[in-house]
Design a protein around this motif. Structure first.
Motif, PDB file in Angstrom:
ATOM      1  N   GLN A 120       0.847  -1.196   0.000  1.00 24.44           N
ATOM      2  CA  GLN A 120       0.000   0.000   0.000  1.00 24.44           C
ATOM      3  C   GLN A 120       0.882   1.246   0.000  1.00 24.44           C
ATOM      4  OE1 GLN A 120      -2.609   0.585   3.453  1.00 24.44           O
ATOM      5  NE2 GLN A 120      -4.263   1.008   2.011  1.00 24.44           N
ATOM      6  N   THR A 149     -14.747  -4.502  -1.431  1.00 24.78           N
ATOM      7  CA  THR A 149     -13.904  -3.412  -0.948  1.00 24.78           C
ATOM      8  C   THR A 149     -12.478  -3.632  -1.436  1.00 24.78           C
ATOM      9  OG1 THR A 149     -15.268  -3.123   1.022  1.00 24.78           O
ATOM     10  CG2 THR A 149     -13.044  -2.200   1.077  1.00 24.78           C
ATOM     11  N   PRO A 151      -8.741  -2.269  -1.364  1.00 23.53           N
ATOM     12  CA  PRO A 151      -7.925  -1.373  -0.544  1.00 23.53           C
ATOM     13  C   PRO A 151      -7.446  -0.168  -1.344  1.00 23.53           C
ATOM     14  CG  PRO A 151      -7.273  -3.653  -0.213  1.00 23.53           C
ATOM     15  CD  PRO A 151      -8.219  -3.653  -1.363  1.00 23.53           C
ATOM     16  N   THR A 154      -3.502   0.965  -3.614  1.00 27.23           N
ATOM     17  CA  THR A 154      -2.780  -0.282  -3.873  1.00 27.23           C
ATOM     18  C   THR A 154      -2.783  -0.556  -5.369  1.00 27.23           C
ATOM     19  OG1 THR A 154      -4.778  -1.624  -3.592  1.00 27.23           O
ATOM     20  CG2 THR A 154      -3.406  -1.269  -1.645  1.00 27.23           C
ATOM     21  N   ALA A 191      -2.039  -5.365   4.620  1.00 33.02           N
ATOM     22  CA  ALA A 191      -1.217  -4.425   3.852  1.00 33.02           C
ATOM     23  C   ALA A 191       0.171  -4.292   4.462  1.00 33.02           C
ATOM     24  CB  ALA A 191      -1.893  -3.059   3.794  1.00 33.02           C
TER      25      ALA A 191
END
Length: 315
Positions: A120, A149, A151, A154, A191
């Protein structure tokens, strides 16, 4: 038995390949298991393929596929996933914006029980404010539209377990959005944050047009909400049309003829209705186009040359 596979798509990256190889090898030699490099030449027009062949001749850990033409980044990654043999599979880019030195941290999270460990970004070096703004808005809008969802901040740089990779390989769809599909699969995910470096050398491959197409693919492949939006636009347009009819009848009955009732009102109505219809047709066209691509049942890619794999097959 290979523990780690590192997939790296390559498209006109001759200036980056030697340094990328040096840094990746430096990292994998310190890992706790054997590793392979799966390099995918996506129809490069420079010396990238020749360099890949040289690396393979020098290092048996280097395997490569050369696709018969440029099929795009996501298809190149898909080809790598289908040929990777490791228990843990890493995807990263060849331009060294994804630092190979982050691999031990990704592996540590995988060893802790996570099936997907995504890198991330917390900052983007030497990128314009416009690109940063577009990236920021894209991920927030994407999560509004999609049913899973994804992230924020990313990319494709991640580590996935063999179980997740096998599920991704079983998906037959043509328009692939890897970071969305890995979120859809589920399983424990986490992450590892990092600061993204600028390109080591060469020009940026993801132009605004390519990024926009990838965004559309992500939304269309993961959600039917755009179709619902088209339905809502139709309902709103119908309500506005009814209101305009009532308004015109009111003016006709209770007021003298006004200029607004003439060509101006008609022109506005035509342009408004035409715009809504074109938007809805465009949304429907995106979905129908994807249905058309799926029913043709063509292979995702064709292979011109391969080296280092026990069995070569086209998928």
């Amino acid at each position: 038995m290979i523990t780690y596979s590192i997939i790296i798509p390559v498209y006109n990256e001759e200036a980056n390949l030697p340094e990328m190889y040096r840094r990746v090898v430096q990292v994998i030699e310190g890992l706790d298991g054997p590793a392979e490099l799966v390099l995918i030449d996506d129809g490069s027009q420079d010396r990238s393929l020749a360099i890949l062949d040289e690396l393979h001749q020098r290092d048996p850990r280097v395997h490569y596929l050369s696709l018969a033409r440029n099929f795009g980044h996501q298809i190149a990654v898909t080809a790598g996933l289908q040929y990777a043999q490791g228990e843990a599979v890493v995807i990263m880019d060849a331009d060294l914006q994804d630092p190979p030195e982050l691999l031990p941290q990704l592996i540590e999270k995988w060893r802790a029980g996570y099936h997907v460990v995504y890198a991330q970004r917390v900052s983007r070096a030497k990128e314009s404010w416009f690109k940063k703004l577009m990236a920021y808005g894209f991920y927030r809008i994407l999560n509004r539209f999609t049913d899973v969802t994804i992230p924020t901040d990313t990319g494709d740089f991640c580590l996935m377990s063999r179980q997740v990779v096998d599920i991704l390989n079983s998906m037959p769809e043509k328009h692939r959005y890897i970071r969305g599909l890995r979120a859809w699969v589920g399983f424990p995910q986490t992450a590892v944050q990092f600061k993204r470096d600028p390109r080591f050398a060469g020009d940026v491959k993801y132009t605004f047009r390519k990024s926009l197409n990838l965004a559309i693919d992500g939304i269309i492949s993961l959600s039917r909400k755009p179709l619902k939006i088209a339905t809502y636009l139709g309902l709103i347009t119908a309500l506005v049309a009814i209101a305009m009819i009532i308004l015109v009848l009111f003016w006709r009955i209770y007021n003298a003829p006004a200029q607004l009732i003439g060509y101006t009102l008609i022109t506005i109505a035509i342009f408004f209705l035409g715009a809504v219809q074109l938007i809805c047709l465009g949304i429907l066209g995106e979905y129908i186009g994807r249905i058309y691509d799926e029913v043709k049942q063509r292979p995702l890619y064709t292979i011109k040359k391969a080296a280092g794999f026990d069995e070569i097959s086209q998928s």
